[in-house]
Design an enzyme around this catalytic site. Structure first.
Site, mmCIF file in Angstrom:
data_model
loop_
_atom_site.group_PDB
_atom_site.id
_atom_site.type_symbol
_atom_site.label_atom_id
_atom_site.label_comp_id
_atom_site.label_asym_id
_atom_site.label_seq_id
_atom_site.Cartn_x
_atom_site.Cartn_y
_atom_site.Cartn_z
ATOM 1 N N LYS A 60 0.635 -1.167 -0.076
ATOM 2 C CA LYS A 60 -0.141 -0.001 -0.328
ATOM 3 C C LYS A 60 0.745 1.123 -0.288
ATOM 4 O O LYS A 60 1.471 1.303 0.646
ATOM 5 C CB LYS A 60 -1.007 0.056 1.320
ATOM 6 C CG LYS A 60 -1.871 0.913 1.894
ATOM 7 C CD LYS A 60 -2.427 1.231 2.305
ATOM 8 C CE LYS A 60 -4.052 2.748 1.974
ATOM 9 N NZ LYS A 60 -3.447 4.041 2.608
ATOM 10 N N ASP A 62 1.952 5.267 -0.002
ATOM 11 C CA ASP A 62 1.761 6.355 0.282
ATOM 12 C C ASP A 62 1.540 7.119 0.159
ATOM 13 O O ASP A 62 2.731 8.209 -0.055
ATOM 14 C CB ASP A 62 2.024 6.542 2.387
ATOM 15 C CG ASP A 62 1.285 7.284 3.095
ATOM 16 O OD1 ASP A 62 0.451 7.384 2.873
ATOM 17 O OD2 ASP A 62 1.600 7.231 4.352
ATOM 18 N N GLU A 202 2.928 1.224 5.825
ATOM 19 C CA GLU A 202 1.458 1.701 5.634
ATOM 20 C C GLU A 202 0.771 0.237 5.861
ATOM 21 O O GLU A 202 0.062 -0.476 6.705
ATOM 22 C CB GLU A 202 0.811 2.725 5.086
ATOM 23 C CG GLU A 202 -0.544 2.876 5.178
ATOM 24 C CD GLU A 202 -0.847 4.018 4.986
ATOM 25 O OE1 GLU A 202 -2.338 4.318 5.181
ATOM 26 O OE2 GLU A 202 -0.351 4.345 3.916
#
Length: 345
Positions: A60, A62, A202
């Protein structure tokens, strides 16, 4: 027909030919009008990683969600999640898109700035752009592309995710530079999540391999986070003579029904520059009363109109509905259309 052509050639010459000679390789396909904008597919927050062969896993990232539109080869537009044209703010990504060697395309991805450990740093990206509402451009930003929605006259959204990703992988293969392929990670989702958390990332994204591309938050994409990160409205701050930028603590609120509700504060995560800039913005929004009920709260706060949205990392919620171990990451741009966290009514 598109699906049959791709299944016959995934990883082989047919897919490569479709990219380098689209009009020759796919002569019997009708031409799809290129959409001016595509509402993005959004990941649904999940507490557990889905398992099984039908799921693929990615890091993921960021940063800022972007769609990169390549039109007639050399004309490139960079569009934010909220539909704003930010072409001028990402010159490196624009330059990379012009090297793709296609007539038309729409790439879906995340613009990031990496730290010295190779991790996406949201604060660094925002600083590169000059802060919320800044006029600078992020020349050092790169795009991790994770989906291909349109290619040389053909709308790919109805195809399965694994097929779109195969085309995207071939499109970016060997190019290097500021546009990179967001790789699937060959591990179980649980293993990848553990590793991501150990590295300070994250979280991860799980995607259904067989799903078409659907706008909105339909559950085909899931996000599983190591540390929770959500957007909250700043409603005031506690001045300090010793803290960075003179900000001792921000007061934050979330949405609940048609209004806002206080969810606690945050006093860490600032730099001298970010705190000073934030203080100046808040002072320009001063108001005599808080936007939410603050009974029993300290009267040392200075209240502001609820116009600034902050991205806040936190570990958990307390029993009385307040953020626990919160840290300021940066302000969200209106163009990024980050939704303020909503508490069920």
């Amino acid at each position: 027909m598109v699906r049959r052509v791709l299944r016959a050639g995934l990883g082989g010459d047919t897919v490569k030919g479709a990219l380098t000679r689209p009009n020759d390789a796919l002569p019997d396909l009708f031409h799809d009008p290129m959409p001016d904008r595509v509402e993005p597919c959004l990941a649904l927050l999940a507490s557990k990683v889905p398992a099984g062969p039908d799921w693929a896993y990615e890091v993921k990232w960021d940063g800022y969600r972007l769609a990169v539109h390549v039109e007639l080869g050399a004309n490139v537009r960079v569009v934010t999640r909220g539909g704003h044209d930010w072409t001028h703010r990402f010159p490196s990504i624009v330059a990379g898109a012009k090297r793709l060697g296609v007539d038309t395309a729409i790439l879906d991805g995340e613009a990031v700035v990496l730290d010295e450990m190779g991790r996406a740093d949201f604060g660094a990206l925002q600083r590169a752009l000059g802060g919320r509402g800044g006029k600078r451009n992020a020349g050092e930003a790169m795009l991790y592309a994770f989906d291909l929605l349109y290619l040389d006259g053909h709308d790919l959204r109805r195809m399965e995710q694994v097929e779109r990703r195969a085309l995207l992988s071939h499109l970016l293969s060997g190019l290097g530079g500021p546009i990179r392929f967001s790789e699937d990670i060959a591990a179980t989702g649980a293993e990848l999540l553990d590793t991501a958390c150990e590295m300070g990332l994250e979280g991860i994204i799980a995607k259904s391999r067989r799903a078409p591309y659907r706008s909105g938050r339909g559950g085909e994409w899931l996000k599983i986070k190591c540390v929770q990160s959500e957007s909250f409205v700043i409603i005031g701050y506690e001045p300090s003579t010793v803290a960075l930028g003179g900000i001792g603590r921000l007061a934050l609120a979330a949405r609940k029904g048609d209004g806002l509700v206080y969810v606690g504060g945050v006093g860490t995560g600032f730099t001298q520059a970010s705190a000073t800039a934030l203080r100046n913005q808040m002072d320009s929004l001063a108001t005599p009363k808080p936007a939410v009920s603050m009974q029993g709260r300290r009267q040392t706060y200075r209240w502001i109109a609820p116009a600034l949205v902050a991205e806040i990392a936190f570990r958990a919620w307390t029993d009385d509905g307040k953020l626990r171990h919160a840290s300021f990451k940066g302000l969200r741009e209106e163009a990024d259309e980050a939704a303020v966290y909503e508490i069920p009514a």
